[in-house]
Design an enzyme around this catalytic site. Structure first.
Site, short mmCIF file in Angstrom:
data_model
loop_
_atom_site.label_atom_id
_atom_site.label_comp_id
_atom_site.label_asym_id
_atom_site.label_seq_id
_atom_site.Cartn_x
_atom_site.Cartn_y
_atom_site.Cartn_z
N LEU A 259 0.82 -1.22 0.00
CA LEU A 259 0.00 0.00 0.00
C LEU A 259 0.85 1.27 0.00
O LEU A 259 0.30 2.37 0.02
CB LEU A 259 -0.93 0.01 1.22
CG LEU A 259 -2.01 -1.08 1.25
CD1 LEU A 259 -2.78 -1.01 2.55
CD2 LEU A 259 -2.96 -0.92 0.07
N ARG A 260 2.17 1.11 -0.03
CA ARG A 260 3.02 2.30 -0.01
C ARG A 260 2.80 3.15 -1.25
O ARG A 260 2.93 4.37 -1.21
CB ARG A 260 4.50 1.88 0.11
CG ARG A 260 5.42 3.06 0.44
CD ARG A 260 6.82 2.59 0.77
NE ARG A 260 6.90 2.08 2.13
CZ ARG A 260 7.41 0.91 2.46
NH1 ARG A 260 7.87 0.11 1.53
NH2 ARG A 260 7.46 0.53 3.71
#
Length: 326
Positions: A259-260
């Protein structure tokens, strides 16, 4: 001190300049990785931006040994050489005071000097992996912890981490590359007119740096005001659910790991909106920063030999068609 080339006078390399401005507005974006050919202005641009920014309170820059300092100082810009030892980077026991006075004292390292400014690493892909790990951990936490030789020191180390390198000279490990917020690509200009303009400006700066800087003073002030307004407006910029949904759809479409990618898209798009004077993040802001935020987070697809930037642009086109048909 040698004068820095004016940031506003740099020809081309728009993506690199945009990424650096975004990082200057919001350091939480996570730093900038610049890949490209030698001699394309990578270090020049970073130094120029640091020199452009207004002085900061001495107490907020370049941590020394905990003693208070007064007045203002230039924004720190620290070069980290490839051969730097871990002690030089994080700090260590001050041997002179230890041997001379029998006192255990901390000698700050490069991370301490960079506090409140920029830490620049040329050819970061050639740096030892454990040093890169350490740098990224400190850049993410904003704090450096040193526990060795009977010392236990914890000090602030908040800086914008900028790395540069040529992929042909060695790859950066994917898990480390993913920790950089933005990744940009710079190439040697191919347009004849642009190359001639670069030569003219470099020659003018080398011959008469003060006169050249005066020529660009108005443009520099404009860029500085843009950064200041962006910083002041950042907290008020909203990111609606529609923009978050678009960011998530894009990351899913290109197969970004974790999810970065979404978080970086959100932060960098918000900083870009603040730079542009907008109060709401739009899909256009997301699309503008998408290549910078995602190109270094994509898995290699053996069935797709196109570059990561082309894959992102194709995904953006597909999403636009889907939205138009909906």
């Amino acid at each position: 001190m040698r004068m820095s080339f004016p940031f506003s006078a740099i020809v081309g390399q728009d993506e690199m300049k945009r990424a650096l401005l975004i990082a200057a507005v919001d350091a939480s974006v996570g730093g900038v990785m610049v890949f490209g050919d030698r001699g394309t202005g990578k270090s020049t641009a970073v130094r120029a931006l640091a020199a452009l920014l207004p002085p900061v309170a001495a107490a907020d820059a370049g941590y020394q040994d905990g003693s208070p300092r007064k007045g203002n100082v230039a924004v720190p810009f620290v070069d980290l050489p490839l051969g730097a030892t871990e002690d030089r980077v994080v700090g260590a026991l001050d041997l002179e005071r230890a041997l001379g006075a029998g006192v255990k004292a901390f000698e700050p390292g490069l991370l301490a000097r960079a506090h409140g400014g920029f830490l620049y690493i040329d050819e970061v892909n050639l740096l030892e992996d454990h040093i890169v790990d350490l740098l990224l951990d400190v850049a993410a936490s904003g704090e450096n912890v040193v526990e060795r030789e009977g010392l236990s020191v914890r000090h602030p180390a908040r800086f914008v981490l900028v790395g540069s390198g040529n992929p042909e000279e060695g790859e950066l490990r994917p898990q480390l590359l993913d920790r950089f917020g933005l990744s940009v690509e710079v190439r040697t200009p191919q347009a004849l007119k642009q190359r001639v303009e670069i030569l003219k400006r470099c020659d003018a700066f080398e011959r008469a740096p003060d006169a050249f800087a005066e020529t660009w003073r108005r443009a520099q002030r404009k860029t500085l005001k843009q950064i200041a307004r962006g910083r002041a407006a950042l907290a008020a910029v909203t990111v609606p659910d529609s923009a978050l949904t678009f960011a998530a759809r894009l990351c899913m479409a290109v197969g970004a790991d974790g999810l970065r990618g979404e978080l970086t898209l959100m932060r960098s798009a918000r900083a870009l909106a603040a730079l542009d004077g907008a109060t709401v993040v739009t899909a256009d802001h997301i699309a503008t920063v998408a290549p910078m935020a995602l190109r270094h987070r994509l898995r290699r697809n053996v069935l797709d030999e196109t570059g990561s930037t082309a894959r992102i642009e194709r995904a953006l086109d597909d999403l636009a068609l889907e939205d138009a048909a909906a």
